[in-house]
Design a protein around this motif. Structure first.
Motif, PDB file in Angstrom:
ATOM      1  N   ARG A  12       0.905  -1.028  -0.168  1.00  0.00           N
ATOM      2  CA  ARG A  12       0.124   0.099   0.300  1.00  0.00           C
ATOM      3  C   ARG A  12       0.753   1.200   0.283  1.00  0.00           C
ATOM      4  O   ARG A  12       0.549   2.597  -1.030  1.00  0.00           O
ATOM      5  N   MET A  15       2.496   1.931  -3.785  1.00  0.00           N
ATOM      6  CA  MET A  15       1.562   1.935  -4.400  1.00  0.00           C
ATOM      7  C   MET A  15       1.374   3.900  -4.240  1.00  0.00           C
ATOM      8  O   MET A  15       0.716   4.179  -5.244  1.00  0.00           O
ATOM      9  N   ARG A  16       1.061   3.646  -2.919  1.00  0.00           N
ATOM     10  CA  ARG A  16       1.484   5.379  -2.904  1.00  0.00           C
ATOM     11  C   ARG A  16       1.897   6.397  -3.352  1.00  0.00           C
ATOM     12  O   ARG A  16       1.729   7.450  -3.561  1.00  0.00           O
ATOM     13  N   ALA A  70       8.270   3.288 -10.355  1.00  0.00           N
ATOM     14  CA  ALA A  70       7.009   2.122 -10.510  1.00  0.00           C
ATOM     15  C   ALA A  70       6.773   1.057 -11.999  1.00  0.00           C
ATOM     16  O   ALA A  70       6.589  -0.142 -11.213  1.00  0.00           O
ATOM     17  N   ILE A  75       4.719  -6.611  -8.447  1.00  0.00           N
ATOM     18  CA  ILE A  75       3.796  -7.134  -7.436  1.00  0.00           C
ATOM     19  C   ILE A  75       4.736  -7.955  -6.894  1.00  0.00           C
ATOM     20  O   ILE A  75       5.252  -8.238  -5.358  1.00  0.00           O
ATOM     21  N   LEU A 127       4.083  -2.117 -10.606  1.00  0.00           N
ATOM     22  CA  LEU A 127       3.839  -1.192  -9.569  1.00  0.00           C
ATOM     23  C   LEU A 127       2.766   0.106  -9.761  1.00  0.00           C
ATOM     24  O   LEU A 127       1.663   0.585  -9.616  1.00  0.00           O
ATOM     25  N   CYS A 130      -0.874  -0.148 -10.514  1.00  0.00           N
ATOM     26  CA  CYS A 130      -1.207  -0.732  -9.245  1.00  0.00           C
ATOM     27  C   CYS A 130      -1.501   0.942  -8.224  1.00  0.00           C
ATOM     28  O   CYS A 130      -1.734   0.870  -7.545  1.00  0.00           O
ATOM     29  N   ARG A 131      -0.280   1.926  -9.015  1.00  0.00           N
ATOM     30  CA  ARG A 131      -0.751   2.773  -8.063  1.00  0.00           C
ATOM     31  C   ARG A 131      -1.401   3.780  -7.876  1.00  0.00           C
ATOM     32  O   ARG A 131      -2.997   3.136  -8.361  1.00  0.00           O
ATOM     33  N   TYR A 132      -1.509   4.780  -6.758  1.00  0.00           N
ATOM     34  CA  TYR A 132      -2.961   4.494  -6.182  1.00  0.00           C
ATOM     35  C   TYR A 132      -2.631   5.630  -5.590  1.00  0.00           C
ATOM     36  O   TYR A 132      -1.661   6.921  -5.520  1.00  0.00           O
TER      37      TYR A 132
END
Length: 140
Positions: A12, A15-16, A70, A75, A127, A130-132
């Motif tokens: 997490r 991802m952030r 990223a 992952i 990553l 799946c970035r956030y």
């Protein structure tokens, strides 16, 4: 398959960071934003830095950010890094565990194949994918 809370927090956090790669974050910011204990996050950030996923900067304006693009981090790579000490089942332990069925067990091969399929799927996911990016809800 179940990931440890440590690996979950690491994913997490990464991802952030991937969602705003141009800036640095503090542990307080990430902890508050993701609802993670700051004390736990400090340990996660330390492990991510030792593993080369993030770079840290002390002092005024300090914080941490991704150390690599990223798009170059999968992952699967992260999960393997942080789940190595967690055997899927007893007989996967490095000492062989204490399962009396091990010598004639037919399930071990299937579980090994399932674990490898799980990780192979994660290896195909970066990553970057799946970035956030945090979005603020506008309250009227």
């Amino acid at each position: 398959m179940r990931l440890t809370a440590f690996t979950d927090f690491a994913l997490r956090t990464l991802m952030r960071l991937a969602g705003a790669s141009e800036r640095s974050f503090t542990t307080g910011e990430i902890a508050a934003e993701l609802g993670i204990s700051r004390n736990h996050l400090v340990k996660v950030v330390s492990a991510l830095a030792r593993s080369g996923y993030i770079s840290t900067h002390r002092g005024t304006g300090g914080g941490f950010r991704l150390a690599r693009s990223a798009s170059t981090i999968t992952i699967g790579e992260v999960v393997r890094r942080f789940e190595t000490s967690q055997p899927l089942v007893e007989c996967f332990r490095t000492d062989g565990g204490a399962c009396v069925m091990s010598p004639a067990c037919l399930l071990r091969q299937r579980l090994t194949a399932a674990r490898e399929a799980f990780l192979a799927e994660l290896d195909r996911t970066t990553l970057e994918e799946c970035r956030y990016t945090a979005t603020l809800a506008i309250v009227h």
